[in-house]
Write a protein that holds these residues in place. Structure first.
Motif, PDB file in Angstrom:
ATOM      1  N   ASN A   1       7.500 -11.166  -3.567  1.00 25.14           N
ATOM      2  CA  ASN A   1       6.716 -10.290  -2.836  1.00 25.14           C
ATOM      3  C   ASN A   1       6.237 -10.890  -1.420  1.00 25.14           C
ATOM      4  OD1 ASN A   1       6.575  -8.596  -5.000  1.00 25.14           O
ATOM      5  ND2 ASN A   1       4.753  -8.344  -5.210  1.00 25.14           N
ATOM      6  N   GLY A   2       6.232 -11.850  -1.254  1.00 27.89           N
ATOM      7  CA  GLY A   2       5.762 -12.645  -0.057  1.00 27.89           C
ATOM      8  C   GLY A   2       7.040 -12.522   0.925  1.00 27.89           C
TER       9      GLY A   2
ATOM     10  N   LYS B   1       5.450  -8.281  -9.449  1.00 26.78           N
ATOM     11  CA  LYS B   1       4.703  -9.492  -8.744  1.00 26.78           C
ATOM     12  C   LYS B   1       5.025 -10.945  -8.952  1.00 26.78           C
ATOM     13  CE  LYS B   1       0.707  -6.293  -9.420  1.00 26.78           C
ATOM     14  NZ  LYS B   1       1.483  -5.133  -9.904  1.00 26.78           N
TER      15      LYS B   1
ATOM     16  N   ARG C   1       0.053  -8.469  -4.904  1.00 28.34           N
ATOM     17  CA  ARG C   1       0.522  -9.412  -5.804  1.00 28.34           C
ATOM     18  C   ARG C   1      -0.249  -9.793  -6.897  1.00 28.34           C
ATOM     19  NH1 ARG C   1       1.577 -13.738  -1.267  1.00 28.34           N
ATOM     20  NH2 ARG C   1       1.460 -11.784  -0.073  1.00 28.34           N
TER      21      ARG C   1
ATOM     22  N   VAL D   1       6.962  -9.922   4.228  1.00 26.79           N
ATOM     23  CA  VAL D   1       7.762 -10.213   5.679  1.00 26.79           C
ATOM     24  C   VAL D   1       8.549  -9.268   6.318  1.00 26.79           C
ATOM     25  CG1 VAL D   1       8.789 -12.014   7.127  1.00 26.79           C
ATOM     26  CG2 VAL D   1       7.348 -12.941   5.382  1.00 26.79           C
TER      27      VAL D   1
ATOM     28  N   LYS E   1       8.572   1.602  19.559  1.00 32.98           N
ATOM     29  CA  LYS E   1       9.844   1.232  19.033  1.00 32.98           C
ATOM     30  C   LYS E   1      10.952   2.294  19.797  1.00 32.98           C
ATOM     31  CE  LYS E   1       8.117   1.066  14.856  1.00 32.98           C
ATOM     32  NZ  LYS E   1       8.530   1.091  13.352  1.00 32.98           N
TER      33      LYS E   1
ATOM     34  N   SER F   1       7.162  -5.924   7.407  1.00 31.30           N
ATOM     35  CA  SER F   1       6.402  -6.301   8.650  1.00 31.30           C
ATOM     36  C   SER F   1       7.417  -6.341   9.569  1.00 31.30           C
ATOM     37  CB  SER F   1       5.420  -7.580   8.662  1.00 31.30           C
ATOM     38  OG  SER F   1       5.024  -7.680   9.841  1.00 31.30           O
ATOM     39  N   PHE F   2       8.352  -6.910   9.521  1.00 31.22           N
ATOM     40  CA  PHE F   2       9.652  -7.179  10.406  1.00 31.22           C
ATOM     41  C   PHE F   2      10.254  -5.674  10.636  1.00 31.22           C
ATOM     42  CE2 PHE F   2      14.317  -7.546  10.873  1.00 31.22           C
ATOM     43  CZ  PHE F   2      14.311  -8.118  12.190  1.00 31.22           C
ATOM     44  N   ILE F   3      10.746  -4.917   9.743  1.00 33.03           N
ATOM     45  CA  ILE F   3      11.431  -3.843   9.870  1.00 33.03           C
ATOM     46  C   ILE F   3      10.548  -2.764  10.293  1.00 33.03           C
ATOM     47  CG2 ILE F   3      12.326  -1.859   8.502  1.00 33.03           C
ATOM     48  CD1 ILE F   3      14.417  -4.098   8.667  1.00 33.03           C
ATOM     49  N   ARG F   4       9.262  -2.651  10.250  1.00 34.20           N
ATOM     50  CA  ARG F   4       8.286  -1.679  10.631  1.00 34.20           C
ATOM     51  C   ARG F   4       7.787  -2.279  12.064  1.00 34.20           C
ATOM     52  NH1 ARG F   4       3.846   0.186   6.637  1.00 34.20           N
ATOM     53  NH2 ARG F   4       2.960   0.512   8.527  1.00 34.20           N
ATOM     54  N   GLY F   5       7.883  -3.229  12.455  1.00 32.00           N
ATOM     55  CA  GLY F   5       7.362  -3.751  13.680  1.00 32.00           C
ATOM     56  C   GLY F   5       8.555  -3.536  14.893  1.00 32.00           C
TER      57      GLY F   5
ATOM     58  N   ALA G   1       3.781  -4.871  18.076  1.00 32.56           N
ATOM     59  CA  ALA G   1       3.386  -4.000  16.977  1.00 32.56           C
ATOM     60  C   ALA G   1       2.375  -4.563  16.276  1.00 32.56           C
ATOM     61  CB  ALA G   1       4.518  -3.819  16.217  1.00 32.56           C
TER      62      ALA G   1
ATOM     63  N   LEU H   1       2.560   5.863  -5.480  1.00 30.15           N
ATOM     64  CA  LEU H   1       1.692   5.254  -6.780  1.00 30.15           C
ATOM     65  C   LEU H   1       0.271   5.082  -7.016  1.00 30.15           C
ATOM     66  CD1 LEU H   1       3.989   1.914  -7.184  1.00 30.15           C
ATOM     67  CD2 LEU H   1       4.064   3.686  -8.529  1.00 30.15           C
TER      68      LEU H   1
ATOM     69  N   ARG I   1       8.793  -5.106  -6.467  1.00 30.32           N
ATOM     70  CA  ARG I   1       7.473  -5.517  -5.852  1.00 30.32           C
ATOM     71  C   ARG I   1       6.141  -5.525  -7.204  1.00 30.32           C
ATOM     72  NH1 ARG I   1       5.905  -2.052  -0.754  1.00 30.32           N
ATOM     73  NH2 ARG I   1       4.323  -3.576  -0.337  1.00 30.32           N
ATOM     74  N   ALA I   2       6.589  -4.527  -8.106  1.00 34.95           N
ATOM     75  CA  ALA I   2       5.632  -4.281  -9.155  1.00 34.95           C
ATOM     76  C   ALA I   2       5.641  -5.340 -10.046  1.00 34.95           C
ATOM     77  CB  ALA I   2       5.986  -2.965  -9.800  1.00 34.95           C
TER      78      ALA I   2
ATOM     79  N   SER J   1       0.439  -0.457  -9.026  1.00 30.91           N
ATOM     80  CA  SER J   1       0.012  -1.391  -7.734  1.00 30.91           C
ATOM     81  C   SER J   1       1.102  -2.355  -7.348  1.00 30.91           C
ATOM     82  CB  SER J   1      -1.344  -2.133  -7.930  1.00 30.91           C
ATOM     83  OG  SER J   1      -1.324  -3.247  -7.231  1.00 30.91           O
ATOM     84  N   LEU J   2       1.234  -2.534  -5.956  1.00 28.62           N
ATOM     85  CA  LEU J   2       2.534  -3.188  -5.472  1.00 28.62           C
ATOM     86  C   LEU J   2       1.983  -4.847  -4.849  1.00 28.62           C
ATOM     87  CD1 LEU J   2       4.829  -0.705  -3.945  1.00 28.62           C
ATOM     88  CD2 LEU J   2       4.796  -1.578  -6.304  1.00 28.62           C
TER      89      LEU J   2
ATOM     90  N   ARG K   1       4.691   3.230  -2.304  1.00 28.86           N
ATOM     91  CA  ARG K   1       3.368   2.441  -2.729  1.00 28.86           C
ATOM     92  C   ARG K   1       2.210   3.645  -2.455  1.00 28.86           C
ATOM     93  NH1 ARG K   1       0.346  -2.194  -1.035  1.00 28.86           N
ATOM     94  NH2 ARG K   1       1.947  -3.369  -0.299  1.00 28.86           N
TER      95      ARG K   1
ATOM     96  N   TRP L   1       7.764  -7.422  17.675  1.00 27.42           N
ATOM     97  CA  TRP L   1       7.106  -7.924  16.634  1.00 27.42           C
ATOM     98  C   TRP L   1       5.556  -8.196  16.750  1.00 27.42           C
ATOM     99  CZ3 TRP L   1       9.144 -11.375  12.074  1.00 27.42           C
ATOM    100  CH2 TRP L   1       8.494 -10.942  10.887  1.00 27.42           C
TER     101      TRP L   1
ATOM    102  N   THR M   1      10.684  -1.196  -4.925  1.00 28.77           N
ATOM    103  CA  THR M   1       9.395  -1.075  -5.721  1.00 28.77           C
ATOM    104  C   THR M   1       9.139  -1.517  -6.772  1.00 28.77           C
ATOM    105  OG1 THR M   1       9.330   1.100  -4.131  1.00 28.77           O
ATOM    106  CG2 THR M   1       7.930   0.930  -6.144  1.00 28.77           C
TER     107      THR M   1
ATOM    108  N   SER N   1      -0.452  -3.177 -13.099  1.00 28.56           N
ATOM    109  CA  SER N   1       0.870  -3.716 -13.291  1.00 28.56           C
ATOM    110  C   SER N   1       1.871  -2.785 -12.883  1.00 28.56           C
ATOM    111  CB  SER N   1       0.983  -4.585 -14.347  1.00 28.56           C
ATOM    112  OG  SER N   1       1.455  -3.466 -15.533  1.00 28.56           O
TER     113      SER N   1
ATOM    114  N   PHE O   1      10.965   1.635   4.603  1.00 29.53           N
ATOM    115  CA  PHE O   1      10.137   2.741   4.618  1.00 29.53           C
ATOM    116  C   PHE O   1       9.627   3.765   3.572  1.00 29.53           C
ATOM    117  CE2 PHE O   1      10.616   2.074   9.166  1.00 29.53           C
ATOM    118  CZ  PHE O   1       9.350   2.075   9.679  1.00 29.53           C
TER     119      PHE O   1
END
Lengths: 219, 240
Positions: free
Chosen positions: A52-53, A47, B236, A57, B158, A60-64, B200, A111, A44-45, B233-234, A108, B197, A41, B230, A102
């Motif tokens: 962050n990219g 930035k 970019r 990913v 899942k 998305s992968f872990i959740r999907g 989902a 916050l 990510r903050a 928010s997470l 997120r 994936w 976290t 800053s 998670f």
């Protein structure tokens, strides 16, 4: 066939002992996941675009994908990359990564609910970035996300049952071993279910107690 | 470590079969689980202590126990009660039961969140009962229902991977078959991971489309100073 209470009673001690394995693994995962989630976290903050990219990913992968597949990846695929993990280690790693992701998503949402004025006031008082995180943002954040975090802990406890699939001798695997010797799978599984019920009801009760304590501390 | 695409060229039919079975099981469990969930949610609103206690036990048991154990209980419990089904049916029953507990909570929360008097107010301004339901009550319930339901449905998809452990030949089972035949875990799990994936992402997209079409989507933009953003928010780029 009828349900034999005597069978259930006779297998319960062995199952409770095996449940300690689940409890121990779950405790390790909770610590790693909360630390990892908090770290991600904060990361990510910052930035940093590329970071962050990549985290995006990974989220998305872990959740999907199913947790079971993630466990298989750590257990079967990691050795192909020269990482030969013991079943317990592979399982804990998979569960921790899954849960850390998670938890960052829970954070997120948390916050979003912290008033921006808090950060602005802290900044006006010339607190450092580190101090703003440690003294202002994180303590409030944890207080706010506590109920959801408790829920995540119960999910972790349940997740430890999947480790039986990669040969970790936990409650479920012990139950299966006993069942194949005694030919009473149903009673034995009911015993295993009771172990999880007891652990998770205790986790929920502890969560409620903690929430009340925190509410008192604030008042 | 090299990636042998030939393995996937050879085994894609059974992986696809597994994926199709996963989709069919999940669709069935979604329909059955949702119907059961709404029933349980409505029962929880019945002002009877006994009914409420029963609902509470149902929810607590199904939510505190790992799905793999629920699955095994159904798998070994049904023959115990003298009923024998193929593994696919047993697995779908277990998945539906599991999902119903979560859908019940979601349904209950959405109904309880509806402010009192919405229906009566709509009637007072001259709407027919049908109009009041269609324009006032239903959209509000749907708004609370859709996002968590989508989440839960993804969770269910899942969890369906666990059916592999009772020999249901769904996607995860097929990945283990490929792995067992080829000793190439990387290729097998990479392919299966991508299929899950994709499922989902498709479910999430379909839900977003549904929300946009029915107008239940709720966008909230929180205005923040760059400084607060800053920290809080997470994304970019800081909001504004």
């Amino acid at each position: 066939m009828s349900f034999q209470v005597a069978t259930l009673m006779s297998v319960l001690p062995a199952l409770i002992e095996a449940a300690l394995v689940n409890l121990r693994l779950a405790a390790i995962v909770v610590v790693l996941a909360v630390l990892g989630g908090t770290g991600l976290t904060v990361l990510r903050a910052m930035k940093i675009g590329v970071v962050n990219g990549l985290i995006g990913v990974m989220i998305s992968f872990i959740r999907g994908t199913p947790l079971l597949i993630q466990i298989f990846i750590f257990y079967y695929v990691a050795p192909a990359f020269g990482l030969d993990l013991r079943p317990e280690v592979a399982g804990v790693a998979a569960l921790s990564l899954n849960s850390a992701i998670f938890i960052t998503e829970i954070m997120r949402a948390g916050l979003q609910s912290i008033p921006p004025g808090q950060v602005e006031a802290a900044s006006a008082l010339a607190l450092s970035r580190r101090a703003i995180w440690l003294a202002v943002v994180l303590p409030q954040l944890f207080r706010r996300i506590l109920p959801v975090l408790v829920n995540e802990v119960t999910i972790i406890v349940k997740g430890t049952a999947l480790l039986s699939v990669i040969t970790v001798v936990d409650v479920l695997r012990t139950a299966q071993q006993i069942a194949s010797a005694s030919y009473r799978p149903f009673e034995t599984l009911v015993g295993a279910a009771l172990c999880f019920l007891a652990i998770n009801l205790a986790v929920m009760a502890a969560g409620r107690l903690l929430e009340r304590r925190m509410a008192d501390a604030r008042a | 470590m090299r990636f042998d695409i030939g393995i996937l060229a050879q085994y894609w039919p059974i992986l696809l079969q597994g994926a199709w079975l996963t989709v069919r099981i999940c669709l069935t469990a979604f329909v059955v689980g949702y119907a059961l969930g709404i029933l349980v949610a409505l029962l929880s609103l019945v002002p009877s202590r006994i009914v409420q206690a029963l609902v509470a036990v149902y929810l607590a048991v199904l939510r505190a126990i790992p799905f793999i154990i629920i699955l095994f209980l159904v798998y070994y419990g049904l023959p115990f009660a003298g009923v024998r089904f193929p593994a696919v049916v047993t697995g779908t029953v277990a998945l539906s039961l599991f999902a119903s507990a979560y859908y019940a909570e979601i349904g209950r929360a959405a109904i309880v969140a509806l402010p009192r008097g919405q229906f009566e107010s709509a009637r007072v301004v001259g709407m027919s009962p049908l109009q009041a339901m269609r324009h006032i009550v239903f959209p509000q319930i749907l708004r609370g229902l859709v996002p968590p339901s989508v989440n839960m449905t993804l969770t269910m998809v899942k969890e369906s991977s666990v059916l592999s452990s009772i020999t249901v030949a769904e996607l995860t089972y097929q990945s283990l078959v490929v792995q067992g035949n080829t000793f190439a875990p990387f290729e097998a799990f990479a392919a299966v991971t991508l299929i899950y994936w994709a499922i989902a992402i498709l479910v999430a997209r379909a839900a977003a489309l549904f929300e946009a079409r029915t107008g239940v989507a709720e966008r909230q933009d929180v205005e923040r100073s760059a400084l607060a953003a800053s920290f809080l928010s997470l994304d970019r780029r800081p909001a504004r």
